[in-house]
Design a protein around this motif. Structure first.
Motif, PDB file in Angstrom:
ATOM      1  N   ASN A  12       7.934   1.179   3.370  1.00 53.57           N
ATOM      2  CA  ASN A  12       7.500   1.995   4.511  1.00 53.57           C
ATOM      3  C   ASN A  12       5.994   1.968   4.740  1.00 53.57           C
ATOM      4  O   ASN A  12       5.503   2.638   5.644  1.00 53.57           O
ATOM      5  CB  ASN A  12       7.960   3.447   4.329  1.00 53.57           C
ATOM      6  N   TYR A  13       5.283   1.223   3.924  1.00 55.12           N
ATOM      7  CA  TYR A  13       3.828   1.130   4.065  1.00 55.12           C
ATOM      8  C   TYR A  13       3.449  -0.187   4.728  1.00 55.12           C
ATOM      9  O   TYR A  13       4.146  -1.186   4.572  1.00 55.12           O
ATOM     10  CB  TYR A  13       3.140   1.220   2.691  1.00 55.12           C
ATOM     11  N   PRO A  14       2.319  -0.220   5.436  1.00 53.59           N
ATOM     12  CA  PRO A  14       1.856  -1.479   6.026  1.00 53.59           C
ATOM     13  C   PRO A  14       1.405  -2.448   4.934  1.00 53.59           C
ATOM     14  O   PRO A  14       1.233  -2.055   3.774  1.00 53.59           O
ATOM     15  CB  PRO A  14       0.682  -1.054   6.914  1.00 53.59           C
ATOM     16  N   ASP A  15       1.193  -3.702   5.292  1.00 55.14           N
ATOM     17  CA  ASP A  15       0.784  -4.723   4.323  1.00 55.14           C
ATOM     18  C   ASP A  15      -0.604  -4.464   3.749  1.00 55.14           C
ATOM     19  O   ASP A  15      -0.908  -4.895   2.641  1.00 55.14           O
ATOM     20  CB  ASP A  15       0.824  -6.117   4.961  1.00 55.14           C
ATOM     21  N   VAL A  16      -1.448  -3.767   4.493  1.00 56.45           N
ATOM     22  CA  VAL A  16      -2.790  -3.401   4.023  1.00 56.45           C
ATOM     23  C   VAL A  16      -2.919  -1.895   4.192  1.00 56.45           C
ATOM     24  O   VAL A  16      -2.691  -1.364   5.275  1.00 56.45           O
ATOM     25  CB  VAL A  16      -3.886  -4.139   4.820  1.00 56.45           C
ATOM     26  N   LEU A  22      -3.151   4.730  -0.586  1.00 58.87           N
ATOM     27  CA  LEU A  22      -3.122   4.336  -1.992  1.00 58.87           C
ATOM     28  C   LEU A  22      -2.882   5.554  -2.880  1.00 58.87           C
ATOM     29  O   LEU A  22      -2.073   5.500  -3.807  1.00 58.87           O
ATOM     30  CB  LEU A  22      -4.432   3.645  -2.379  1.00 58.87           C
ATOM     31  N   CYS A  23      -3.573   6.644  -2.592  1.00 55.40           N
ATOM     32  CA  CYS A  23      -3.399   7.872  -3.366  1.00 55.40           C
ATOM     33  C   CYS A  23      -1.940   8.327  -3.350  1.00 55.40           C
ATOM     34  O   CYS A  23      -1.385   8.690  -4.393  1.00 55.40           O
ATOM     35  CB  CYS A  23      -4.293   8.978  -2.813  1.00 55.40           C
ATOM     36  N   THR A  24      -1.324   8.281  -2.201  1.00 56.53           N
ATOM     37  CA  THR A  24       0.077   8.672  -2.075  1.00 56.53           C
ATOM     38  C   THR A  24       0.984   7.701  -2.816  1.00 56.53           C
ATOM     39  O   THR A  24       1.902   8.119  -3.530  1.00 56.53           O
ATOM     40  CB  THR A  24       0.482   8.737  -0.587  1.00 56.53           C
ATOM     41  N   MET A  25       0.721   6.415  -2.680  1.00 52.62           N
ATOM     42  CA  MET A  25       1.542   5.391  -3.334  1.00 52.62           C
ATOM     43  C   MET A  25       1.526   5.544  -4.855  1.00 52.62           C
ATOM     44  O   MET A  25       2.516   5.252  -5.521  1.00 52.62           O
ATOM     45  CB  MET A  25       1.048   3.997  -2.956  1.00 52.62           C
TER      46      MET A  25
END
Length: 72
Positions: A12-16, A22-25
Motif C-alpha cells: 500500500n506504499y509508493p515505491d519511494v 518510513l516511521c509508520t512502516m
C-alpha cells in the motif's frame, strides 16, 4: 522470509517513501530514529535538497537483513 512475501510487503506504499511514511512502516518509530537510520546509511536513501527519499525496496532490505541476525 520467503521471496514471495517481499512482493506484497508494504504493497500500500509508493515505491519511494518519505520520512513520515518510513516511521509508520517501521512500527511507529520516532523521526529522530528514522533520520539516524538514514544518516548512518543503515537504510539507503537519496537526499534531494533537504528532504530524504527512501526507496521502498531499501526499507525491505533493512528489515530482511535485521531478521537474518535475530536468533529464533
Amino acid at each position: 522470509m520467503a521471496g514471495g512475501h517481499r512482493n506484497v510487503m508494504f504493497a500500500n506504499y509508493p515505491d519511494v517513501v518519505c520520512v513520515d511514511q518510513l516511521c509508520t512502516m517501521l512500527g511507529g518509530i520516532g523521526k529522530k530514529t528514522a533520520y539516524d537510520l538514514l544518516k548512518t546509511g543503515e537504510i539507503r536513501c537519496l537526499k534531494i535538497g533537504k528532504s530524504f527519499k527512501i526507496p521502498k525496496v531499501c526499507v525491505i532490505e533493512y528489515l530482511v537483513g535485521r531478521n537474518e541476525n535475530i536468533s529464533p
